[in-house]
Design an enzyme around this catalytic site. Structure first.
Site, PDB file in Angstrom:
ATOM      1  N   ASP A 182       0.850  -1.191   0.000  1.00 35.70           N
ATOM      2  CA  ASP A 182       0.000   0.000   0.000  1.00 35.70           C
ATOM      3  C   ASP A 182       0.892   1.249   0.000  1.00 35.70           C
ATOM      4  O   ASP A 182       2.095   1.173   0.285  1.00 35.70           O
ATOM      5  CB  ASP A 182      -0.902  -0.045   1.240  1.00 35.70           C
ATOM      6  CG  ASP A 182      -1.823   1.148   1.339  1.00 35.70           C
ATOM      7  OD1 ASP A 182      -2.489   1.480   0.352  1.00 35.70           O
ATOM      8  OD2 ASP A 182      -1.855   1.761   2.424  1.00 35.70           O
ATOM      9  N   ASP A 197      -0.372   5.187   0.877  1.00 34.52           N
ATOM     10  CA  ASP A 197      -0.691   6.133   1.946  1.00 34.52           C
ATOM     11  C   ASP A 197      -0.790   5.418   3.286  1.00 34.52           C
ATOM     12  O   ASP A 197      -1.543   4.452   3.435  1.00 34.52           O
ATOM     13  CB  ASP A 197      -2.026   6.833   1.660  1.00 34.52           C
ATOM     14  CG  ASP A 197      -1.999   7.628   0.369  1.00 34.52           C
ATOM     15  OD1 ASP A 197      -1.474   8.741   0.376  1.00 34.52           O
ATOM     16  OD2 ASP A 197      -2.503   7.109  -0.656  1.00 34.52           O
ATOM     17  N   ASP A 219      -1.803  -0.875   6.007  1.00 31.85           N
ATOM     18  CA  ASP A 219      -1.940  -0.223   7.306  1.00 31.85           C
ATOM     19  C   ASP A 219      -3.378  -0.218   7.803  1.00 31.85           C
ATOM     20  O   ASP A 219      -3.655   0.385   8.831  1.00 31.85           O
ATOM     21  CB  ASP A 219      -1.436   1.225   7.233  1.00 31.85           C
ATOM     22  CG  ASP A 219      -2.356   2.113   6.398  1.00 31.85           C
ATOM     23  OD1 ASP A 219      -2.615   1.766   5.220  1.00 31.85           O
ATOM     24  OD2 ASP A 219      -2.823   3.137   6.922  1.00 31.85           O
TER      25      ASP A 219
END
Length: 273
Positions: free
Chosen positions: A28, A30, A199
């Site tokens: 990922d 961001d 995240d």
């Protein structure tokens, strides 16, 4: 394992020992590689100012980021809607407002992309270590591809990846498994051998549905919720820590781009040329 409490990485393999060896990582952007809250704050602030609305805080943005730009903008418009506005109960008016907001946001984000963001500690070292272990890498983000590629380039991260996929690269975004399945196909890797690194619950849900193991970073956004509550195979404090726990990939034909191969061999000047 207790799926409500993912384990910290304590062994050489962060996924179950009976699973096949990891050959690739889907990473990922961001909240995983780059802390972009400052970029979101600046771009959304410019958009809201143009619409005559008050800005939103970083804390508010952190709770709603990660599900794509459309969700982000619609959520921000709902948060900043004036009291007793007729738009709230009028889908046509809501859509018209969104249609005004999107080009404002897009122009603002492209103008400031990367200026108010920072690469997380351990991210570069982790990417270097993953490449050195022979793993194929794909960046799989819900960020529009027109935002994702320039950000990776601005931060010097683009050369590490064999593939980059944005939230508009496919018909559906994470938490749908489609982006992960397509990334695995592009890398020539079975989902069970592709580790999703993210995240948030979005990343974990997509991984579970795709059949990929998943490790989450402890420092990301996760919609304002504790990442320890998400069903994942483990948690890591940095990408470097995760890379240190992965075994080298089994040798297989590699189709890395020239820039990725340059980074893997330590020739950063070629990768960033």
């Amino acid at each position: 394992m207790d799926t409500n409490h993912p384990s910290p990485l304590t062994s050489q393999n962060p996924v179950a020992p009976d699973r096949p060896p990891i050959q690739a990582c889907l990473i990922d952007l961001d909240g995983t590689l780059v802390d972009t809250l400052g970029d979101f704050e600046a771009a959304l602030g410019d958009m809201l100012t143009a619409l005559g609305r008050a800005p939103v805080t970083r804390a508010q943005i952190e709770r709603i980021v990660g599900k794509g730009s459309e969700h982000l903008i619609r959520s921000v418009l709902a948060l900043t809607a004036p009291c007793n506005t007729a738009t709230a109960d009028d889908p046509a008016a809501q859509q018209a407002l969104y249609d005004r907001a999107w080009p404002l946001y897009q122009a603002a984000y492209l103008r400031i992309n990367g200026q108010f963001s920072a690469v997380y500690p351990g991210a570069v070292a982790g990417l270097q270590a993953l490449r050195a272990r022979g793993l194929r890498l794909a960046c799989v983000t819900n960020k529009p591809i027109a935002f994702a590629r320039p950000l990776l380039a601005a931060k010097g991260l683009d050369g590490y990846f064999d593939q980059v996929f944005g939230g508009d690269s496919f018909a559906r975004k994470k938490p749908d498994p489609l982006p992960l399945l397509e990334a695995c196909r592009a890398l020539g890797t079975a989902p069970a051998q592709a580790l999703m690194v993210g995240d948030s619950s979005n990343d974990a849900a997509a991984a579970r549905a795709a059949g990929c193991p998943v490790v989450l970073m402890t420092y990301g956004y996760n919609h304002g919720q504790a990442v320890s509550t998400v069903d994942a195979d483990g948690l890591a404090d940095s990408l470097a820590q995760l890379a240190g726990r992965l075994s080298p990939a089994t040798p297989m034909p590699h189709t890395a781009t020239g820039s990725a191969q340059a980074v893997a061999s330590g020739d950063a000047s070629q990768a960033n040329a």
